[in-house]
Design a protein around this motif. Structure first.
Motif, PDB file in Angstrom:
ATOM      1  N   SER A  57      46.703 -40.897  28.241  1.00 33.52           N
ATOM      2  CA  SER A  57      47.586 -39.950  28.928  1.00 33.52           C
ATOM      3  C   SER A  57      48.748 -39.539  28.027  1.00 33.52           C
ATOM      4  CB  SER A  57      48.138 -40.559  30.214  1.00 33.52           C
ATOM      5  OG  SER A  57      47.108 -40.848  31.108  1.00 33.52           O
ATOM      6  N   GLY A  58      49.304 -40.502  27.332  1.00 30.97           N
ATOM      7  CA  GLY A  58      50.382 -40.197  26.387  1.00 30.97           C
ATOM      8  C   GLY A  58      49.915 -39.301  25.259  1.00 30.97           C
ATOM      9  N   MET A  59      48.722 -39.553  24.757  1.00 30.97           N
ATOM     10  CA  MET A  59      48.187 -38.711  23.684  1.00 30.97           C
ATOM     11  C   MET A  59      47.889 -37.298  24.185  1.00 30.97           C
ATOM     12  SD  MET A  59      48.266 -40.211  20.826  1.00 30.97           S
ATOM     13  CE  MET A  59      49.785 -40.948  21.374  1.00 30.97           C
ATOM     14  N   LEU A  60      47.451 -37.185  25.444  1.00 30.44           N
ATOM     15  CA  LEU A  60      47.214 -35.862  26.026  1.00 30.44           C
ATOM     16  C   LEU A  60      48.525 -35.093  26.159  1.00 30.44           C
ATOM     17  CD1 LEU A  60      45.243 -33.839  27.305  1.00 30.44           C
ATOM     18  CD2 LEU A  60      45.727 -34.924  29.492  1.00 30.44           C
ATOM     19  N   ILE A  61      49.565 -35.761  26.613  1.00 29.60           N
ATOM     20  CA  ILE A  61      50.879 -35.119  26.721  1.00 29.60           C
ATOM     21  C   ILE A  61      51.387 -34.707  25.341  1.00 29.60           C
ATOM     22  CG2 ILE A  61      53.311 -35.544  27.301  1.00 29.60           C
ATOM     23  CD1 ILE A  61      52.229 -37.277  29.641  1.00 29.60           C
ATOM     24  N   LEU A  62      51.208 -35.576  24.361  1.00 30.50           N
ATOM     25  CA  LEU A  62      51.630 -35.255  22.995  1.00 30.50           C
ATOM     26  C   LEU A  62      50.823 -34.088  22.424  1.00 30.50           C
ATOM     27  CD1 LEU A  62      53.559 -36.137  20.752  1.00 30.50           C
ATOM     28  CD2 LEU A  62      51.777 -37.685  19.934  1.00 30.50           C
ATOM     29  N   ALA A  63      49.522 -34.051  22.714  1.00 28.28           N
ATOM     30  CA  ALA A  63      48.688 -32.954  22.241  1.00 28.28           C
ATOM     31  C   ALA A  63      49.087 -31.630  22.899  1.00 28.28           C
ATOM     32  CB  ALA A  63      47.215 -33.257  22.504  1.00 28.28           C
ATOM     33  N   LEU A  64      49.390 -31.665  24.195  1.00 28.97           N
ATOM     34  CA  LEU A  64      49.828 -30.451  24.887  1.00 28.97           C
ATOM     35  C   LEU A  64      51.173 -29.960  24.356  1.00 28.97           C
ATOM     36  CD1 LEU A  64      48.744 -31.199  28.557  1.00 28.97           C
ATOM     37  CD2 LEU A  64      47.729 -29.559  26.965  1.00 28.97           C
ATOM     38  N   ALA A  65      52.071 -30.891  24.071  1.00 31.14           N
ATOM     39  CA  ALA A  65      53.366 -30.510  23.484  1.00 31.14           C
ATOM     40  C   ALA A  65      53.162 -29.908  22.098  1.00 31.14           C
ATOM     41  CB  ALA A  65      54.292 -31.719  23.409  1.00 31.14           C
ATOM     42  N   GLY A  66      52.281 -30.503  21.309  1.00 30.73           N
ATOM     43  CA  GLY A  66      51.971 -29.954  19.984  1.00 30.73           C
ATOM     44  C   GLY A  66      51.359 -28.572  20.078  1.00 30.73           C
ATOM     45  N   PHE A  67      50.498 -28.362  21.072  1.00 34.07           N
ATOM     46  CA  PHE A  67      49.893 -27.046  21.248  1.00 34.07           C
ATOM     47  C   PHE A  67      50.944 -26.014  21.669  1.00 34.07           C
ATOM     48  CE2 PHE A  67      47.391 -23.845  23.583  1.00 34.07           C
ATOM     49  CZ  PHE A  67      46.572 -23.442  22.545  1.00 34.07           C
ATOM     50  N   GLY A  68      51.898 -26.435  22.484  1.00 33.31           N
ATOM     51  CA  GLY A  68      52.984 -25.534  22.857  1.00 33.31           C
ATOM     52  C   GLY A  68      53.825 -25.138  21.652  1.00 33.31           C
ATOM     53  N   PHE A  69      54.144 -26.115  20.806  1.00 34.51           N
ATOM     54  CA  PHE A  69      54.891 -25.801  19.590  1.00 34.51           C
ATOM     55  C   PHE A  69      54.066 -24.926  18.643  1.00 34.51           C
ATOM     56  CE2 PHE A  69      57.510 -29.555  20.726  1.00 34.51           C
ATOM     57  CZ  PHE A  69      58.736 -28.907  20.725  1.00 34.51           C
ATOM     58  N   TYR A  70      52.764 -25.169  18.603  1.00 30.25           N
ATOM     59  CA  TYR A  70      51.879 -24.326  17.792  1.00 30.25           C
ATOM     60  C   TYR A  70      51.935 -22.873  18.271  1.00 30.25           C
ATOM     61  CZ  TYR A  70      47.465 -21.990  16.764  1.00 30.25           C
ATOM     62  OH  TYR A  70      46.522 -21.066  16.409  1.00 30.25           O
ATOM     63  N   LEU A  71      51.832 -22.673  19.580  1.00 30.76           N
ATOM     64  CA  LEU A  71      51.901 -21.306  20.121  1.00 30.76           C
ATOM     65  C   LEU A  71      53.229 -20.648  19.796  1.00 30.76           C
ATOM     66  CD1 LEU A  71      50.273 -21.663  23.651  1.00 30.76           C
ATOM     67  CD2 LEU A  71      49.319 -20.550  21.639  1.00 30.76           C
ATOM     68  N   LEU A  72      54.295 -21.404  19.911  1.00 27.81           N
ATOM     69  CA  LEU A  72      55.625 -20.876  19.602  1.00 27.81           C
ATOM     70  C   LEU A  72      55.757 -20.571  18.116  1.00 27.81           C
ATOM     71  CD1 LEU A  72      58.452 -20.296  20.772  1.00 27.81           C
ATOM     72  CD2 LEU A  72      59.044 -22.640  20.174  1.00 27.81           C
ATOM     73  N   PHE A  73      55.285 -21.461  17.284  1.00 33.40           N
ATOM     74  CA  PHE A  73      55.434 -21.315  15.837  1.00 33.40           C
ATOM     75  C   PHE A  73      54.610 -20.161  15.283  1.00 33.40           C
ATOM     76  CE2 PHE A  73      54.893 -22.558  11.384  1.00 33.40           C
ATOM     77  CZ  PHE A  73      56.209 -22.826  11.046  1.00 33.40           C
ATOM     78  N   THR A  74      53.416 -19.939  15.822  1.00 33.36           N
ATOM     79  CA  THR A  74      52.558 -18.886  15.269  1.00 33.36           C
ATOM     80  C   THR A  74      52.951 -17.486  15.724  1.00 33.36           C
ATOM     81  OG1 THR A  74      50.942 -19.245  17.037  1.00 33.36           O
ATOM     82  CG2 THR A  74      50.572 -20.385  14.928  1.00 33.36           C
ATOM     83  N   GLN A  75      53.939 -17.367  16.598  1.00 32.45           N
ATOM     84  CA  GLN A  75      54.403 -16.038  16.984  1.00 32.45           C
ATOM     85  C   GLN A  75      55.098 -15.331  15.830  1.00 32.45           C
ATOM     86  OE1 GLN A  75      53.443 -14.562  19.798  1.00 32.45           O
ATOM     87  NE2 GLN A  75      52.349 -16.495  20.042  1.00 32.45           N
ATOM     88  N   ARG A  76      55.481 -16.087  14.819  1.00 34.51           N
ATOM     89  CA  ARG A  76      56.121 -15.453  13.670  1.00 34.51           C
ATOM     90  C   ARG A  76      55.157 -14.587  12.879  1.00 34.51           C
ATOM     91  NH1 ARG A  76      57.774 -19.952   9.533  1.00 34.51           N
ATOM     92  NH2 ARG A  76      55.797 -19.986   8.481  1.00 34.51           N
ATOM     93  N   TYR A  77      53.867 -14.729  13.107  1.00 33.98           N
ATOM     94  CA  TYR A  77      52.878 -13.885  12.433  1.00 33.98           C
ATOM     95  C   TYR A  77      52.453 -12.700  13.300  1.00 33.98           C
ATOM     96  CZ  TYR A  77      52.406 -18.185   9.738  1.00 33.98           C
ATOM     97  OH  TYR A  77      52.660 -19.287   8.985  1.00 33.98           O
ATOM     98  N   SER A  78      53.011 -12.572  14.481  1.00 33.48           N
ATOM     99  CA  SER A  78      52.502 -11.594  15.441  1.00 33.48           C
ATOM    100  C   SER A  78      52.732 -10.143  15.026  1.00 33.48           C
ATOM    101  CB  SER A  78      53.100 -11.857  16.821  1.00 33.48           C
ATOM    102  OG  SER A  78      54.506 -11.724  16.766  1.00 33.48           O
ATOM    103  N   LYS A  79      53.742  -9.867  14.244  1.00 36.20           N
ATOM    104  CA  LYS A  79      54.016  -8.482  13.841  1.00 36.20           C
ATOM    105  C   LYS A  79      53.328  -8.085  12.540  1.00 36.20           C
ATOM    106  CE  LYS A  79      58.538  -7.946  15.996  1.00 36.20           C
ATOM    107  NZ  LYS A  79      59.919  -7.522  15.779  1.00 36.20           N
ATOM    108  N   SER A  80      52.650  -8.996  11.900  1.00 34.96           N
ATOM    109  CA  SER A  80      52.104  -8.713  10.572  1.00 34.96           C
ATOM    110  C   SER A  80      51.054  -7.605  10.583  1.00 34.96           C
ATOM    111  CB  SER A  80      51.549  -9.980   9.940  1.00 34.96           C
ATOM    112  OG  SER A  80      50.573 -10.553  10.758  1.00 34.96           O
ATOM    113  N   MET A  81      50.218  -7.553  11.605  1.00 36.98           N
ATOM    114  CA  MET A  81      49.202  -6.498  11.674  1.00 36.98           C
ATOM    115  C   MET A  81      49.861  -5.128  11.851  1.00 36.98           C
ATOM    116  SD  MET A  81      45.980  -6.529  11.184  1.00 36.98           S
ATOM    117  CE  MET A  81      44.748  -7.641  11.726  1.00 36.98           C
ATOM    118  N   PHE A  82      50.975  -5.096  12.579  1.00 34.69           N
ATOM    119  CA  PHE A  82      51.691  -3.837  12.771  1.00 34.69           C
ATOM    120  C   PHE A  82      52.318  -3.359  11.467  1.00 34.69           C
ATOM    121  CE2 PHE A  82      51.489  -5.564  17.022  1.00 34.69           C
ATOM    122  CZ  PHE A  82      51.077  -4.463  17.732  1.00 34.69           C
ATOM    123  N   TYR A  83      52.877  -4.272  10.705  1.00 34.42           N
ATOM    124  CA  TYR A  83      53.464  -3.882   9.418  1.00 34.42           C
ATOM    125  C   TYR A  83      52.393  -3.417   8.452  1.00 34.42           C
ATOM    126  CZ  TYR A  83      57.872  -5.765  10.981  1.00 34.42           C
ATOM    127  OH  TYR A  83      59.024  -6.004  11.683  1.00 34.42           O
TER     128      TYR A  83
END
Length: 148
Positions: A57-83
């Protein structure tokens, strides 16, 4: 847009895929490694069911938190196709660099804007026609990026 534009778009897609895959691995390495070690040791010498449940359960919570940070972190690439589409003289790496510079401090806003469309996409699977929702989503993202 000729064949060179298509090739640059394909190069951008491949580059972003591997960048995002790298960051997914970075954010998920701890829960995946810890779970693998736990399973390996559990096969050799079993632990109680309660301890296994708490650990996993702890590892699942940690994995979900990591996935949330991943989603947040990869938004920095979101405008690249537009540029890449707007500035024909940009290379793929220049478009990614410009996207990282321009989204600094705005990643959470972009992510929450995109998450606002989650119910729409769920409705696409059930009832609502996706031929309306997907163009509306793309146009909304374009308007968001052009307004900032």
């Amino acid at each position: 847009m000729g064949i060179s534009g298509v090739l640059k778009a394909c190069e951008m897609s491949v580059c972003l895929f591997f960048l995002k895959l790298f960051w997914l691995a970075v954010f998920e390495v701890i829960p995946v490694t810890a779970s693998a070690i736990f399973i390996y040791h559990n096969i050799r010498k079993a632990v109680s069911l309660r301890a296994a449940f708490i650990f996993l359960s702890g590892m699942l919570i940690l994995a979900l938190a990591g996935f949330g940070f991943y989603l947040l972190f990869t938004q920095r690439y979101s405008k690249s196709m537009f540029y890449l589409a707007c500035y024909k003289d940009f290379t793929v790496s220049e478009a990614i660099t410009e996207s990282i510079k321009r989204t600094k401090g705005k990643c959470a806003d972009i992510l929450f804007f995109k998450l606002g469309f989650a119910p729409w996409f769920l409705l696409c699977m059930l009832v609502f026609p996706s031929f309306y929702v997907i163009p509306y989503y793309k146009q909304s993202i374009t308007c968001l990026f052009l307004s900032r």
